[in-house]
Design a protein around this motif. Structure first.
Motif, PDB file in Angstrom:
ATOM      1  N   ALA A   1       0.832  -1.208   0.000  1.00 36.08           N
ATOM      2  CA  ALA A   1       0.000   0.000   0.000  1.00 36.08           C
ATOM      3  C   ALA A   1       0.864   1.255   0.000  1.00 36.08           C
ATOM      4  O   ALA A   1       0.562   2.233  -0.693  1.00 36.08           O
ATOM      5  CB  ALA A   1      -0.935   0.004   1.208  1.00 36.08           C
ATOM      6  N   ILE A   2       1.953   1.219   0.742  1.00 39.80           N
ATOM      7  CA  ILE A   2       2.854   2.377   0.770  1.00 39.80           C
ATOM      8  C   ILE A   2       3.438   2.626  -0.613  1.00 39.80           C
ATOM      9  O   ILE A   2       3.453   3.770  -1.106  1.00 39.80           O
ATOM     10  CB  ILE A   2       3.963   2.174   1.825  1.00 39.80           C
ATOM     11  CG1 ILE A   2       3.374   2.213   3.236  1.00 39.80           C
ATOM     12  CG2 ILE A   2       5.068   3.223   1.666  1.00 39.80           C
ATOM     13  CD1 ILE A   2       4.315   1.705   4.322  1.00 39.80           C
TER      14      ILE A   2
ATOM     15  N   GLN B   1       0.605   3.956  -2.950  1.00 43.03           N
ATOM     16  CA  GLN B   1       0.204   5.327  -2.625  1.00 43.03           C
ATOM     17  C   GLN B   1       1.296   6.333  -2.974  1.00 43.03           C
ATOM     18  O   GLN B   1       0.996   7.443  -3.413  1.00 43.03           O
ATOM     19  CB  GLN B   1      -0.216   5.410  -1.162  1.00 43.03           C
ATOM     20  CG  GLN B   1      -1.521   4.674  -0.935  1.00 43.03           C
ATOM     21  CD  GLN B   1      -2.026   4.639   0.485  1.00 43.03           C
ATOM     22  OE1 GLN B   1      -3.123   4.167   0.694  1.00 43.03           O
ATOM     23  NE2 GLN B   1      -1.272   5.091   1.464  1.00 43.03           N
ATOM     24  N   ARG B   2       2.540   5.958  -2.797  1.00 48.01           N
ATOM     25  CA  ARG B   2       3.629   6.854  -3.201  1.00 48.01           C
ATOM     26  C   ARG B   2       3.621   7.067  -4.714  1.00 48.01           C
ATOM     27  O   ARG B   2       3.859   8.169  -5.192  1.00 48.01           O
ATOM     28  CB  ARG B   2       4.975   6.292  -2.772  1.00 48.01           C
ATOM     29  CG  ARG B   2       5.262   6.470  -1.302  1.00 48.01           C
ATOM     30  CD  ARG B   2       6.593   5.868  -0.934  1.00 48.01           C
ATOM     31  NE  ARG B   2       6.960   6.177   0.438  1.00 48.01           N
ATOM     32  CZ  ARG B   2       7.947   5.593   1.092  1.00 48.01           C
ATOM     33  NH1 ARG B   2       8.679   4.654   0.512  1.00 48.01           N
ATOM     34  NH2 ARG B   2       8.208   5.938   2.334  1.00 48.01           N
TER      35      ARG B   2
ATOM     36  N   ASN C   1       0.192   8.928  -5.544  1.00 47.18           N
ATOM     37  CA  ASN C   1      -0.057  10.141  -4.768  1.00 47.18           C
ATOM     38  C   ASN C   1      -1.543  10.241  -4.406  1.00 47.18           C
ATOM     39  O   ASN C   1      -2.138  11.312  -4.448  1.00 47.18           O
ATOM     40  CB  ASN C   1       0.420  11.389  -5.525  1.00 47.18           C
ATOM     41  CG  ASN C   1       0.583  12.573  -4.598  1.00 47.18           C
ATOM     42  OD1 ASN C   1       0.851  12.414  -3.410  1.00 47.18           O
ATOM     43  ND2 ASN C   1       0.408  13.767  -5.131  1.00 47.18           N
ATOM     44  N   ARG C   2      -2.098   9.095  -4.085  1.00 47.27           N
ATOM     45  CA  ARG C   2      -3.521   8.952  -3.752  1.00 47.27           C
ATOM     46  C   ARG C   2      -3.693   7.841  -2.738  1.00 47.27           C
ATOM     47  O   ARG C   2      -2.828   6.980  -2.598  1.00 47.27           O
ATOM     48  CB  ARG C   2      -4.316   8.496  -4.994  1.00 47.27           C
ATOM     49  CG  ARG C   2      -4.514   9.515  -6.036  1.00 47.27           C
ATOM     50  CD  ARG C   2      -5.739  10.278  -5.699  1.00 47.27           C
ATOM     51  NE  ARG C   2      -6.066  11.192  -6.778  1.00 47.27           N
ATOM     52  CZ  ARG C   2      -7.053  12.021  -6.694  1.00 47.27           C
ATOM     53  NH1 ARG C   2      -7.802  12.052  -5.637  1.00 47.27           N
ATOM     54  NH2 ARG C   2      -7.321  12.838  -7.672  1.00 47.27           N
ATOM     55  N   VAL C   3      -4.855   7.794  -2.124  1.00 47.07           N
ATOM     56  CA  VAL C   3      -5.217   6.640  -1.323  1.00 47.07           C
ATOM     57  C   VAL C   3      -5.400   5.475  -2.291  1.00 47.07           C
ATOM     58  O   VAL C   3      -6.014   5.616  -3.353  1.00 47.07           O
ATOM     59  CB  VAL C   3      -6.519   6.892  -0.537  1.00 47.07           C
ATOM     60  CG1 VAL C   3      -7.026   5.615   0.106  1.00 47.07           C
ATOM     61  CG2 VAL C   3      -6.300   7.973   0.504  1.00 47.07           C
ATOM     62  N   CYS C   4      -4.862   4.320  -1.933  1.00 45.33           N
ATOM     63  CA  CYS C   4      -4.978   3.126  -2.768  1.00 45.33           C
ATOM     64  C   CYS C   4      -5.482   1.972  -1.922  1.00 45.33           C
ATOM     65  O   CYS C   4      -5.147   1.865  -0.738  1.00 45.33           O
ATOM     66  CB  CYS C   4      -3.619   2.753  -3.375  1.00 45.33           C
ATOM     67  SG  CYS C   4      -2.971   4.008  -4.495  1.00 45.33           S
TER      68      CYS C   4
ATOM     69  N   PHE D   1      -3.303  -2.974  -6.637  1.00 44.34           N
ATOM     70  CA  PHE D   1      -3.911  -1.866  -5.903  1.00 44.34           C
ATOM     71  C   PHE D   1      -4.611  -0.949  -6.883  1.00 44.34           C
ATOM     72  O   PHE D   1      -4.204  -0.828  -8.037  1.00 44.34           O
ATOM     73  CB  PHE D   1      -2.850  -1.074  -5.128  1.00 44.34           C
ATOM     74  CG  PHE D   1      -2.554  -1.667  -3.791  1.00 44.34           C
ATOM     75  CD1 PHE D   1      -3.109  -1.131  -2.640  1.00 44.34           C
ATOM     76  CD2 PHE D   1      -1.744  -2.771  -3.678  1.00 44.34           C
ATOM     77  CE1 PHE D   1      -2.860  -1.703  -1.404  1.00 44.34           C
ATOM     78  CE2 PHE D   1      -1.478  -3.349  -2.453  1.00 44.34           C
ATOM     79  CZ  PHE D   1      -2.033  -2.806  -1.312  1.00 44.34           C
TER      80      PHE D   1
ATOM     81  N   ALA E   1      -6.191   3.048  -7.200  1.00 44.01           N
ATOM     82  CA  ALA E   1      -6.229   4.393  -6.627  1.00 44.01           C
ATOM     83  C   ALA E   1      -7.667   4.888  -6.615  1.00 44.01           C
ATOM     84  O   ALA E   1      -8.419   4.669  -7.568  1.00 44.01           O
ATOM     85  CB  ALA E   1      -5.362   5.340  -7.457  1.00 44.01           C
TER      86      ALA E   1
ATOM     87  N   VAL F   1      -3.949   6.604 -12.618  1.00 39.48           N
ATOM     88  CA  VAL F   1      -2.643   6.707 -11.969  1.00 39.48           C
ATOM     89  C   VAL F   1      -1.586   6.989 -13.025  1.00 39.48           C
ATOM     90  O   VAL F   1      -1.759   6.652 -14.196  1.00 39.48           O
ATOM     91  CB  VAL F   1      -2.292   5.422 -11.183  1.00 39.48           C
ATOM     92  CG1 VAL F   1      -3.258   5.213 -10.048  1.00 39.48           C
ATOM     93  CG2 VAL F   1      -2.244   4.210 -12.073  1.00 39.48           C
TER      94      VAL F   1
END
Length: 167
Positions: free
Chosen positions: A30-31, A34-35, A38-41, A101, A103, A113
């Protein structure tokens, strides 16, 4: 991501429980997602988890992840897991998996993404292999037909033809 395996993380054999490891792998993936986005995933799927070696209590677990490829709103994240024995100063690869994942925005709707730009030979190989794995996921889920699996179909046909050969 690094974590020590404590008694509460182990089963009756003294090995790290698979569910506990998957929990850590999901957080690490998840990290990375998300990196990149640049969004919640959120986790869409977990594929091909290979438990190759047990991880013992007292070992240090090292999980590395990277986004292999981004599609429209989804990303394939590859995870590799090592167990380090601090007493023996050894390190062994224990697990590998591929997570997908997606986004999302604040309303929970998927959003595009950015693409992955592979630079090295290894990154390009992972990038191409991600497309084949994605086609396999979609094929198995019934979301595409074999005719639509343009990158995967030649490999599947070659495998079928090689298995037809007499032994």
């Amino acid at each position: 991501m690094t974590e020590i395996v404590l008694p509460n993380d182990t089963n009756s054999l003294g090995n790290m429980m698979g569910g506990r490891l998957l929990h850590l792998m999901d957080k690490c993936a998840a990290i990375s997602a998300q990196r990149h986005a640049n969004r919640v995933c959120v986790t869409a799927s977990v594929d091909n988890v290979e438990f190759q070696r047990p991880i013992r209590g007292g070992n240090v677990v090292v999980i590395e992840s990277q986004v292999n490829r981004a599609f429209r709103s989804s990303m394939e994240v590859e995870l590799n897991v090592w167990a380090e024995n601090p007493r023996e100063q050894t390190r062994h690869r224990c697990n590998r998996a591929f997570f997908t994942f997606v986004a999302i925005d604040d309303a929970g709707v998927t959003v595009p993404v950015p693409p992955v730009q592979p630079e090295t030979t290894e990154e390009r190989e992972r990038y191409e292999a991600a497309t084949k794995r994605r086609e396999m996921r979609l094929l198995l889920a019934g979301r595409i037909d074999l005719d639509e699996a343009t990158r995967l179909k030649p490999d599947l046909l070659a495998t079928l033809h090689s298995s037809d050969a007499p032994a």
